[in-house]
Every structure is written in C-alpha cells, then in structure tokens.
Design a protein around this motif. Structure first.
Motif, short mmCIF file in Angstrom:
data_model
loop_
_atom_site.label_atom_id
_atom_site.label_comp_id
_atom_site.label_asym_id
_atom_site.label_seq_id
_atom_site.Cartn_x
_atom_site.Cartn_y
_atom_site.Cartn_z
N ASP A 110 6.18 2.02 49.73
CA ASP A 110 6.16 2.14 51.31
C ASP A 110 5.07 1.60 52.07
O ASP A 110 5.21 0.79 52.95
N TRP A 111 3.93 1.65 51.38
CA TRP A 111 2.79 1.05 52.48
C TRP A 111 1.79 0.80 51.24
O TRP A 111 0.64 1.39 51.18
N ILE A 160 2.99 9.33 44.61
CA ILE A 160 2.07 8.50 44.95
C ILE A 160 2.73 7.01 44.75
O ILE A 160 2.35 6.14 45.54
N ASN A 205 -2.21 -3.86 44.54
CA ASN A 205 -1.74 -2.48 44.96
C ASN A 205 -0.25 -2.49 44.89
O ASN A 205 0.46 -1.76 45.50
N TRP A 252 -9.12 12.20 46.83
CA TRP A 252 -9.10 13.10 45.88
C TRP A 252 -9.64 14.37 45.91
O TRP A 252 -9.30 15.57 45.47
N TYR A 294 5.56 5.94 45.51
CA TYR A 294 6.43 5.64 46.77
C TYR A 294 5.32 5.59 48.19
O TYR A 294 5.57 4.56 48.58
N MET A 295 4.48 6.24 48.17
CA MET A 295 3.50 6.40 49.25
C MET A 295 2.90 5.12 49.30
O MET A 295 2.55 4.20 50.24
N ASN A 296 2.13 5.13 48.10
CA ASN A 296 1.16 3.89 48.23
C ASN A 296 1.42 2.57 47.50
O ASN A 296 0.64 1.51 47.78
N TRP A 304 -14.65 0.38 36.58
CA TRP A 304 -13.45 -0.10 36.85
C TRP A 304 -13.53 -0.21 38.51
O TRP A 304 -13.29 -1.28 39.04
N PHE A 310 -4.37 6.89 48.32
CA PHE A 310 -4.66 7.73 47.15
C PHE A 310 -5.83 7.26 46.32
O PHE A 310 -5.77 7.52 45.28
N ASN A 311 -6.01 5.93 46.60
CA ASN A 311 -7.10 5.23 45.92
C ASN A 311 -8.64 5.89 46.54
O ASN A 311 -9.72 5.47 45.95
N MET A 318 -1.52 -0.90 49.83
CA MET A 318 -2.86 -1.40 50.60
C MET A 318 -3.85 -2.07 49.67
O MET A 318 -3.72 -1.64 48.51
N PHE A 332 -5.53 6.75 40.58
CA PHE A 332 -4.47 7.79 40.86
C PHE A 332 -4.78 8.98 39.94
O PHE A 332 -4.05 10.01 40.14
N ASN A 366 -2.91 0.23 38.90
CA ASN A 366 -4.05 0.86 39.73
C ASN A 366 -3.98 2.35 39.40
O ASN A 366 -4.49 3.11 40.19
N TRP A 381 0.72 6.56 55.33
CA TRP A 381 0.40 7.57 54.10
C TRP A 381 -1.11 7.66 54.10
O TRP A 381 -2.01 6.72 54.38
N VAL A 382 -1.72 8.84 53.42
CA VAL A 382 -2.83 8.95 53.07
C VAL A 382 -3.30 7.95 51.88
O VAL A 382 -2.32 7.67 51.17
N SER A 401 5.05 4.68 58.18
CA SER A 401 4.63 4.61 56.98
C SER A 401 3.24 4.60 56.54
O SER A 401 2.24 3.99 55.94
N ILE A 419 -7.19 -2.34 48.21
CA ILE A 419 -8.19 -1.49 48.20
C ILE A 419 -9.41 -1.93 47.01
O ILE A 419 -8.92 -2.12 46.08
#
Lengths: 178, 604, 531
Positions: free
Chosen positions: A79-80, A72, A89, B161, A74-76, C408, B155-156, A82, A99, A95, B152-153, B150, A84
């Motif tokens: 690497d990318w 997670i 992030n 989930w 690495y990906m969020n 939160w 995760f937030n 966001m 997760f 965050n 990705w899905v 890049s 939210i």
C-alpha cells in the motif's frame, strides 16, 4: 435430575492423595478434588489428563505471526512502500530483518492472550462468575474430594460414605444437587 | 514430592501450617492499614500530583518546557523511559525465568515484583507519549486505517518496534500476573466478611473454585506463559536498545547493546525489587517468607548482572579503540574525560564497582547494606542511560553545535512525579492485593518449610513417614553445619510463633465429656443463654470461618440458626458445643465465632 | 571404575578417524583448483585471474606450463594474451567489497600474490556485441551465474568456467585450506569442551541440584579440551613461524602497508597474543583438572567442605571465563578479519560453544543410558538437557540476529563488509546454516513429547551440531580463503577425524572415574528429579 454428592474433607494434601488412591482402588470414580493449591501427583490418580492449552498457544502464535506478516506486507510494501535508509522496500523478504521485531512481538501477544482467554473460558472463570467450591475453606487449608453418585452407579450412598470413613477424613457431608 | 537436600536453607521459616500462610499473607488486607501507610501514600500522592501538574503544564506549553536543545534532543525524557522499562524487567524475569529454572525462592518475591513491573512499564510508557507533545493523538502509533489514505506507521522504525514491544510486554505481563492472582483472590473472597470486600474479591476472583482440572490448566498456562514471557523479556529491552543501536551515532551504534541492555535491565530491576521488598517484609511482618537467604540470592543476581554489565562497558571501551574508527574512539574518550565525566564516573562506580562488594558474604547477607546498595544501583543505572543518551549526542560532528544539557523544573517534576505515581500504585497494591502468592507458597511448604525440613511442629516426623529413600550417613554432620546467618532470623520468628501458641493453649480447659442425659440438659441451657432461633430466619452459618456444612447442620439440629445466637457464645458455650458436636476443641475460640457472628449480624 | 567403552564402539571411532584421515589426505592431494577467475562486467573480453599462493617461487615451472595451457584452451578461434599484474597489487575483491560511493579502503587481507590480466580477442568476425551483452547480463547477478552460464557464454566466461572447474589449475602447495580447516575444527571442538566446562561451573555456582547425576559426563566432555587446544596450538605455532598466514596481523609485510592494522598492533602482536593464549589455555586446563580431582576426592572423603570449595572456585572461574571467552574469540577468530570489529562477537561465539557443549552432553548421556551404564539418569534429566539445547538455540539465534540486524540496518562500510562478503560468496552456506540452527530446534523442540523421544532428539541434535560446525566455518573461511572456498573431502575428512578423536578422548575421561559422584550433597535431589 437431582444427584447425590458426597464431600469428603481432608486437612492435608498427602492424605487427600492417599484417599483418592483409596477410592480409585475400590473402583470409585472421583469426580473432582478441590484444593487450595495444586496437589502434585493427583492428576494421574483421578484421571485428569494433561491440559492441551500449550497447543492452543502454539496455534494462536502461528495465527499472530501470519497476521503480522500479512499486515506489514500490505501496509509497508504494497500500500505505501517507503525507502528507508536506502533499503529496498518493494520486497518483503529483503526488508525482513527490520520487520522481525514486530512479527515476534505480535506472535507473542496473540499467543499469550489467546491462550489466557481460552484458559479462562475452559475454567469457567470470568468476572462475576459464582464460586462453586463446596466449602469456603477449600481455598485455605482444606481439601475436598467430591464423589458424585451419577458417576458411580455401582455404589450406593452408604457404600461411598463407609468407604470415605475408612480414609483419614475431617468432615463428611452428603448433599443433593440439582 | 521429594525431599530436598539438607544443606539447602529452608525458604519458609518457623512452624507454619497452610492456614498460617493464608493468615500471614492476608493479614494486611484484613486488618487496618498502619499509620505509616497513610503517611507514605499522602507523600507519594503529593509527588504524583506535582508530576501530573508538570505534565499538564508541558502539554500546554510545549516540549520546549524541557531542557532539550537542538543538539541534545533526547535527555531526561528518554533516560527516564529506559530506566523505568529496565526496572520493569525483574518482575517477569523472576516469575518466568526462575519458574522455568524451578527456583523456589522466587515465590517470596514474584507477585510483588510483577506488580512492580506493571507499574514501572506504565511509568515508562508515559514518557514517549508525553514526548509526542499531543498526548491525545497517542493512538496514532498503532497501525490504524485513517482518513489520510495510505498513511501507515513505519514498520522499519525502531521506535515503532518499541510501541509493539512495550505494549505487548505490558499486556502479557498483566495477564501473567492476574492469572496467578485469581486463586489468591478466591482465598480472600472465601475469608473476608465485609460485604463490599466480599463482593469485590468475588468479582476479582472470577469464580475460581480450585478443582483438580482447573489447577492442571493453571500449571500448564503458567508454564507456557513463562515460556512466552522469557523471550519477550529479552526482546523488549533489546528493542529498546535498538532505538540507539540501529543509528549510526558513535557511542550508540554497537552490536553488544541488545544483550547488555537486557543484563542492565535485570540488574536495575532486581535492585528495585530489593528496595521495595526489604520495606514490604518489615512492614507486613513477612520475614518468615522472605529472609536473608532470599536477599542473598537476589544479591547474587545483582552481582552477576552487574558484572555482565561491567564486561560490556569494558568491551565497548576496548572495541572503540580497537576499531580504529576515530569518531567511535572519541565518543568514549569524551564520555570518560569530557564535560560529563561525573556522570560516567558515577555510572562506573555505582554499576561496576559497588556490586563487586557482594562477593563478601558478610555484606551480601546484611540487610542494611543491601538496601543502600540497591538504591546506589538504581542511581547508577539512571546514570548509565543518561551517559549513553546525552554524552553521545551532546558533541556532534560540528563543534559549533556542541552543547550541554540543563534540566528544567519540568524535567525534574515529571521524573519525581512518576516516582510518586509508581509509589501510590504500589502502596495500593500492597494494601489490597496478596503480596505473595498464597497458593504457590503452600506447594513448597513441605519441601522447603523449616518445620518440615527439621521435623518439628506441624512438620514433625513428616519426612520419616514420606521419605522415599534412606538418609545418607553424613546427614547429621550436614545439619550441624548450617550457615549461621539464618539462625538469628529463625529465632526471631520462632519467638513470635511461641507467643501465639501460648495465648491459645493457656485458657483452654479440659475437654468436657457428657452422658446422654447431661447432653440434653447442657443443650437446653445453652439454648436458653443464646436465645431460640428457627429454620425460617436462618442465616448462612457457613460464612463463619471454621464452620463447614457439616457443622452447620449439627448446629441447626441443636436449634442454633442465626448469627445473633452464635454471637452470644462464650468460652464456656464453646466447650459445651465442642462436647456436643464432637468437633475440634478450641476451634471455635481460635476462630472467634462470636466475634465473627456479631459482625455478620450487624452487616446483615 | 568408570565406563569402559566396548571394543566395537572403539572400532567405530577408530574407523571414523581412519576414514577421516584417508579423506583428508586424498583431499589434500587431489586439490588442484588454485587459480580464481573474476569476470569484469564492463569488459566482457577480459578476465582477471588471481591466486593467493603463499610463495610463488614454488610455482614458477607450473606457471609457465599453465600459461601455455591457457593460451590454447579456447581453441584456434581466439587469441589470448596474458599480462601479469603487479605483485602485491591491492585487490578490490580480495578482502572486502567496498560500497559504491565510499572511498576505497585498504583491504583486510593480503592482496593476491598473483594477478593475470587475460585478454581475449577473436580471429574471425563473430557476433562481438552479442557476447558482450551476455557477459554483462550474467555478471550483474554475481558469481553464481558463471557456473551455469556456460552454454552461450562469452569466451571470457567460458575460460572462467575452466578455472572454476579445475581444468586449468595449479596444485596447492600452500595448504591454506588445510590450515583453515584445522583452525575450524580446533576451535569447534575446544568450544564444545569449554561449553561443558562453563556449565559445570554454572551448576556449582548456582547450587543447582538436578544435574548432579550428569556431572561426571560434563566433566569428561570438558576434560576433552586438550584435543581442541592442541589443534589450535599447531595452527598458532605454524602461524607464528610463518608456515601459514591465517592471521594477517602476524605478517610484517602486510602490517607495514596497512594503517588500520598498525593501529591495532598494541593488542594484535605475536608476543601479547601468546601471553593471552597461555592465560586462557592454562586457566581452562587447570580448572577442569582441579575440578575432576576434587570431585574424586569428594567421592572418597564425603562431607560438604569440598562441595563448598568447588562452589566458590566455580564462581571465580565464571568471572574469568566471562572476560576470556570474549577476548579469546576476538583473538582466535575475529582477528582473522583484522579490520572488522563487533562488540557482540564474543558473546555470540560463546553461545554457540555452550550449545554444542550441551548437545554433546546429551548425546553421550543417551549413549550411556542405552548401554545401561547410568541407571540413575532418568528421562527427566535428558529432557532437561534437551530444554537447554532448545533455550540455547534460541539464545544463539537471538545473538546472531542482534549482531546481523544492527550491522545490516546501519550499513556502515567498515562493519557491513563482513556480511556482504558472506552474502556474496557464502550465500547458501551462510543462510542455510542460520535457518537450520534457528528453525529446526525452535519448531521441533518446542513440544514436550519431542524432548522425550530419543530418536528424535538424536536426529535433530546431530543436524544442529553440524549446523554449528558450519557456523564456525562461516566465521573462518571468508577471512582465510576469501571467495575461493571449497567444500570437499578435505573438510569432511578432517571433521570426521576430529570428531572421532574428540569422542574417544571423552570416553577415555569417562573410564577414569565412577559415573556418579556418590557424596555430592544434592545427589538425592538429582536422583529423584522430576517435574
């Protein structure tokens, strides 16, 4: 090496347990007990130790948790990242609440599957494996105590047979296996 | 093992032996399916096909084929999704939580409930997949490296989930279920005679042998899996509730959602288990294993979880006023008095009021009433999800956008279709899989079997011999106070038992006793009748039920080697054989060696 | 009869009460810190000092003296002017932190009763800009930096430090901290008894067999409920009579200026509050006493009639409890933060009660076992209670996380203030509390062996026990003491004294009846409990 095996068959779990105790008292090593369901209290008699699969599950669980966190992050985060809902992030820790669900699920996933697979391997149960129970009735209502001569060098086949006859047997069989 | 209290009602009725348990549970697999099964599966199959047709139509046409509109963006689809996931909760809960609590009554229902869980989760998973519109790219929900760099899905996202929660729940549930099934498949493998079935079950049973070490591991694995599955059950429906509760939509965003969804899921899951098991026990004559007491226990769970859900409804309602947030208050006022008042009223009646009837002992021990109530609860829980989803969004902040949802035939078709597919899967399960855990039931026979508890039949005198402690003085008094409800059932089962026993004992002649010469003569005449076999074309006689390795070698010694020979045996021959081999009288006849052998001979 | 506690143990507990009371009194008298400084990042030379004193008239002389003290505090290099803010001024730091960009909402709590705006100017031309820069940098990070930022801090920060450390202070005449602590301990110890009471009811209603040999211990722990009730009643009576203002909605002045609270007065008003409290307390009290009496009758009479009676009554108790446990925690705890609301709050609080109840039962059982008083309790029983502690810790963490994460995540101002407050001013207590209460039992009670080792069980459980006291602390203090909380002799003393009293009451209960219910129909099952 060919080995002699004696199969003593019983028709009740309590009798089987008593018989196992009888053998063990005489110093015989009970190689295996086949039963249609787990006989409670027989493990300490014949010297089967508590399985450590629980620890295996724990280790797999830790692995799953680590993989989830690294993945997670690495990906969020790296690497990318966001933005939210205005939440930072660029930082895993701040965050983390969002997760946690995936981290938890992945931990359980890896723990459960890892342990189950280990269990199947340890029991030598996989699709297509041959059944090794000495008598088909041991999955129904018969209980078999297996005495291998290999494990009992101090006794002859006749010793073991006569000992078995002292117990409440239903059938008795002697076999040579390779 | 220790004796359980006398005031506990036996869980297995009648005079059962280990063999009887195997016979009773496997009977539906060994015998031909009843006509009703074919009728049911045909009807369900039609529904399933219709459902598949609707899905294909929807995929070809687009999501617009559903009755969704700009305001109501989620309606039946997500309602059905949550409804099915909810139903999918009872199975794991029964096997995992009740296992941890050592509730023995779970053994009557856990196998079937887990199967229900797996099928229900499959149905649930279909809805989000269809909702994507492009089913074939469904795998995009997983975090896979892809050609877009890049991408990705997220995760937030609670929806992601959900992906993890549902897929974990499904696969762990499957593993849990299958690990329990392996020993029972082995039992079937060692009994069936048809080669195809034998082959199939021997693959399914993974070569299970049932050694002490294997059983030890089995128990540890079951326990740990139960320990893992319990928080998993909680997490899955909590995460489903997060889909709504993390939002800022009044009526969706409330902190009580996670535990309240879990309670609701258990509630609807148990109701579905009741519905299915009441049919199953009747169809497969499993009344001895699943009787009124089991039903009552489940009804108490339904009542308890229904009450928790009720408290949660009232909490939500109260806090919406207490909060002083006008939007929140309106959302709930609109639920109760707005255009969807009928859905709210149905939900309240079915979920909160009707389970309270279970406080009456007479009602919760009535099978008919239970069946009706279980269906009512299932309807109510569908409405609960509908109320939460649709009534919260159909009137949003702009009155000009207010809207009303009308389902189209595709909505209805897909929903009915999933019920059809579910039923087909369930019927297949009931036909080919052991519907109760054979091995586990055997472990409770001595502590919870009626014959053992009351000391008759197979259990006569058992506890006098094995009791580790003296009986209390007031024991006699207790036995007389046994609740009346089970008795009717006990009688029913006992009568059946007697019928079987009469058949077997009636034509059983006295045991023959031979001298040595007589034995020789008898053996020769026996061989004359059966024909001579030789060790060269010998069959595996052990396959015949009731023949073990010892007996086989004895038969061989006498010159009986083939199925053909055995198949010619008559009752007289059996008696001669019994006398010659010294094995148990009546055994050969009871197991019908000749019948078995002639079948085996045909299939050779 | 039952178990008689040894004189030595009695002395230990009375000692605990004694030392606790001494600490409590010492804490009360040595408490000087009472004025609370706020730095303003935009105005490095200004300092705002607030106080939540109940009645400023008590302080008029002290205040005059203090003003002089403040003016001379920084020495000759500075000129300090103090201007008094308006009485009853609405504090933007008093009750809630309002998110930027949102409309300022009326504060949850009363504003400070005292507000000094202190302006500092230098007599000589020192490096003005630098200090301004410093102060800005510090306050960006919030409160924590003020404490260790003394070295080259701005004069305002320096002065603030003096208020922080108590060099500049008023004596506490309002006992706000005392009342808050009384509420915490009252609720915590009543919760323990309630948790045990709920478990007995559950044990009967589910026809469980394993725990029968422990039922008398459960009864005694549940029977100690009057202890917490009395502490709470003192708080409530004082609150109603106006001796403390823990519940803002009880204060007519505040309600008059607060539209949100006005909307809630249909529920939150003293009369209805007392009716509800009477309902809760009488239900709990009557049920546990009835149960104790009936189980004793069962000992004498035998048979199963009484058993079934207890089975039925327990089921009904659970229904009442299901509703009351939620509303009770709204009334007693959630209404402190009167504006805030959470539907999950009741269940979350309840899980903590249940858990601490189980821990107490485990401790008492282990103690009795070590004294040889309960030979019928075997290691499997204790193992099972440990499993409950493990499972309930998980349940508690799950509910904590659910409530926290949802608030939160959606970040709605009327809800999120609750946690922002705890993040800003209670950061370390709040997070340490959660981590300890979640991770410790989670990791350390997972294995079977640890659940069977007494030293291990006792150590970990005691830590969790204190951890859950801090859970209640974090529920109450931010609403009553705002960010001006302290932890010292007063807290420790009152906790010790309460613990001692509560345990003595439990042992008093244990001495009243035999430790085993000899006619319970599931007794044999329980005696041979194994798995």
């Amino acid at each position: 090496m060919a080995d002699k095996v004696i199969y003593a068959m019983y028709d009740d779990d309590d009798t089987t347990k008593d018989a196992a105790q009888h053998f063990v008292d005489k110093g015989v090593h009970v190689s295996e007990v086949y039963s249609p369901f787990p006989i409670h209290g027989i493990d300490p008699i014949i010297g089967v130790e508590q399985s450590r699969l629980g620890i295996v599950a724990f280790m797999f669980g830790l692995t799953g948790l680590a993989v989830a966190m690294i993945g997670i992050r690495y990906m969020n985060i790296i690497d990318w990242p966001m933005n939210i809902g205005g939440k930072p992030n660029f930082d895993f820790f701040h965050n983390m609440p969002s997760f946690v669900p995936v981290m938890f699920e992945f931990t359980v996933l890896i723990a459960a599957h890892g342990m189950a697979f280990t269990y199947l391997l340890r029991n030598k149960t996989l699709p297509g494996m041959p059944a090794r129970n000495p008598d088909p009735r041991t999955t129904d209502d018969r209980f078999v105590i297996e005495l291998r001569l290999e494990d009992n060098h101090n006794f002859s086949v006749d010793d073991l047979l006569s000992m078995a006859k002292q117990t409440n047997i239903v059938e008795l069989e002697e076999k040579t296996i390779k | 093992m220790h004796k359980e209290s006398d005031i506990r009602i036996p869980l297995i009725l009648g005079d059962k032996s280990y063999r009887d348990i195997t016979d009773d549970i496997i009977r539906p697999i060994e015998s031909k399916a009843p006509k009703g099964w074919y009728i049911l599966i045909s009807i369900a199959g039609i529904f399933a096909l219709w459902g598949v047709g609707c899905i294909v139509y929807l995929l070809g046409t687009g999501i617009g084929a559903w009755g969704l509109n700009k305001t109501v963006e989620w309606a039946w689809d997500i309602t059905n999704f949550v409804w099915w996931v909810g139903i999918g909760h009872a199975g794991t809960l029964i096997s995992a939580v009740l296992l941890l609590f050592r509730q023995k009554w779970r053994m009557a229902i856990n196998r079937a409930a887990e199967a229900m869980t797996i099928f229900a989760v499959m149905m649930a998973g279909m809805f989000p997949l269809i909702h994507m519109g492009r089913l074939w790219v469904g795998y995009w929900v997983f975090p896979l490296p892809n050609q877009y760099g890049s991408m990705w899905v997220n995760f937030n996202s609670p929806l992601l989930w959900d992906v993890f929660a549902i897929s974990t729940y499904f696969s762990v549930g499957l593993v849990f279920w299958y690990i329990g099934l392996i020993p029972d498949f082995a039992t079937i493998r060692d009994r069936v005679t048809k080669p195809v079935a034998k082959k199939a079950y021997s693959i399914l049973s993974f070569g299970w042998t049932g050694g002490a070490k294997a059983w030890n591991r089995f128990e540890v694995v079951s326990l740990v899996l139960a320990g893992l599955a319990t928080p998993l059950v909680f997490s899955v429906h909590s995460i489903v509730s997060f889909d709504f509760a993390t939002s800022v939509i009044p009526g969706w965003h409330t902190t009580i959602f996670p535990p309240y969804f879990v309670a609701g899921a258990v509630f609807s899951g148990f109701a579905m288990v009741q519905t299915l098991m009441l049919i199953l026990r009747k169809a497969f004559k499993l009344e001895a294993y699943l009787h009124v007491k089991h039903v009552e226990y489940m009804n108490i769970v339904i009542m308890a979880t229904g009450s928790i859900v009720g408290v949660a409804y009232i909490t939500e309602l109260f806090i919406s006023w207490y909060s002083g947030v006008e939007y929140e208050a309106y959302a709930f006022l609109n639920r109760a008095t707005g255009p969807y008042w009928w859905a709210y009223a149905s939900m309240m009646t079915c979920n909160v009021l009707s389970p309270q009837l279970m406080w009456v002992k007479k009602l919760r021990t009535s099978l008919t009433f239970t069946f009706i109530l279980a269906i009512i609860v299932n309807i109510g829980m569908w409405f609960e999800r509908f109320v939460i989803i649709v009534t919260s969004i159909h009137r949003d902040y702009l009155p000009s956008a207010w809207s009303y949802f009308h389902p189209t035939w595709v909505d209805i078709g897909i929903y009915a279709g999933t019920i059809g597919i579910f039923t087909v899967l369930y019927l297949l399960f009931a036909r080919y899989f052991p519907t109760m855990p054979i091995a586990e039931l055997k472990t409770i026979l001595k502590s919870s079997g009626q014959n053992f508890k009351e000391g008759f039949g197979n259990g006569a005198g058992y506890w006098e011999k094995h009791a580790h402690h003296g009986h209390d003085e007031h024991q006699a008094e207790i036995i007389t106070e046994k609740p009346k409800t089970v008795e009717a059932n006990i009688e029913e089962v006992v009568v059946e038992e007697n019928l079987v026993e009469e058949n077997t004992t009636e034509d059983q002649p006295d045991k023959l006793v031979f001298t040595k010469e007589e034995a020789e003569v008898a053996k020769n005449s026996l061989l004359e009748r059966l024909g001579v076999g030789s060790a060269d074309n010998k069959d595996d006689l052990k396959v015949i039920n009731g023949v073990g390795p010892v007996l086989e070698s004895k038969l061989n010694d006498m010159g009986i080697f083939t199925y053909l020979q055995v198949s010619k045996m008559t009752i007289e021959d059996y008696n001669v054989l019994d006398a010659l081999t010294g094995s148990f009288p009546g055994r050969a006849e009871r197991d019908d060696w000749a019948g078995q052998a002639s079948k085996l001979n045909e299939n050779k | 009869m039952g178990f008689q506690i040894s004189d030595k143990a009695k002395k230990v507990f009375f000692g605990l009460i004694g030392v606790g009371l001494v600490l409590l009194v010492a804490g009360l008298f040595t408490q000087t810190k009472f004025l609370f400084p706020h730095l303003d990042e935009d105005h490095p030379n200004d300092l705002e000092v607030v106080s939540y004193a109940e009645d400023l008239d008590d302080y008029s002389e002290d205040l005059v003296a203090l003003k002089e003290e403040v003016k001379n505090a920084l020495g000759d290099g500075y000129i300090i002017t103090i201007s008094e803010g308006e009485h009853g001024h609405e504090a933007h730091k008093g009750g809630e932190h309002v998110e930027e960009g949102h409309e300022a909402k009326p504060s949850t709590h009363h504003g400070p009763r005292l507000l000094w705006n202190i302006h500092i100017s230098k007599t000589s031309g020192a490096s003005h800009d630098e200090s301004a820069h410093d102060a800005g940098a510090h306050s960006e990070h919030g409160n924590s930096n003020i404490k260790h930022g003394h070295h080259d801090a701005s004069p305002a920060a320096l002065l603030a430090g003096m208020f922080e450390s108590g060099t500049l202070a008023l004596p506490d005449h309002g006992f706000r901290r005392f009342w808050s602590n009384l509420l915490i301990n009252g609720f915590f110890f009543m919760g323990i008894a309630l948790g045990a009471m709920f478990y007995i009811a559950l044990h009967y209603a589910t026809e469980s067999g394993w725990g029968v040999v422990l039922l008398r211990i459960f009864e005694s722990v549940a029977g100690a409920i009057p202890f917490g009730m009395v502490l709470l009643l003192i708080v409530f009576i004082a609150a109603t009579l106006g001796f403390n203002s823990i519940y803002p909605w009880m204060d007519k002045d505040i309600v008059a200026h607060d539209a949100l609270i006005q909307g809630k007065t249909g529920y939150l008003n003293p009369t209805f509050f007392w009716i509800r409290i009477a309902c809760y307390f009488s239900l709990f009290f009557i049920f546990i006493n009835w149960l104790k009496k009936t189980s004793k009758r069962e000992d004498a009479e035998g048979g199963v009639d009484l058993h079934y009676k207890m089975y039925r009554k327990s089921a009904f108790f659970i229904v009442g409890f299901a509703v009351f446990s939620s509303t009770m925690s709204w009334d007693i705890i959630m209404s402190i933060d009167t504006h805030w609301f959470s539907t999950l709050f009741g269940w979350y609080t309840f899980s903590g009660m249940w858990l601490t109840g189980m821990i107490t039962i485990m401790m008492v059982t282990i103690y009795l076992k070590s004294k040889g008083a309960v030979e019928f309790v075997n290691e499997n029983h204790i193992h099972d209670v440990a499993k409950w502690v493990f499972a309930l810790s998980f349940l508690w963490s799950y509910l904590w996380f659910s409530q926290f994460m949802l608030i939160w995540y959606s970040n709605i101002p009327e809800e999120v203030t609750y946690f922002e407050y705890r993040f800003d001013s209670y950061k370390y207590v709040f997070f340490t509390m959660f981590v300890v209460n979640f991770i410790l039992p989670m990791v350390l009670f997972m294995s079977r062996d640890t659940k069977r080792s007494w030293p291990y069980l006792i150590t970990i459980s005691l830590i969790i026990f204190v951890g859950h006291w801090f859970d209640v602390f974090c529920m109450v203090m931010p609403g009553t003491l705002f960010e001006e909380w302290e932890f010292g002799m007063l807290e420790i003393g009152m906790f010790m004294a309460s613990l001692g009293g509560f345990v003595l009451l439990i042992f008093n209960g244990l001495s009243k009846a035999p430790l085993i219910q000899k006619n319970h129909p599931f007794l044999e099952e329980s005696k041979h409990h194994e798995f």
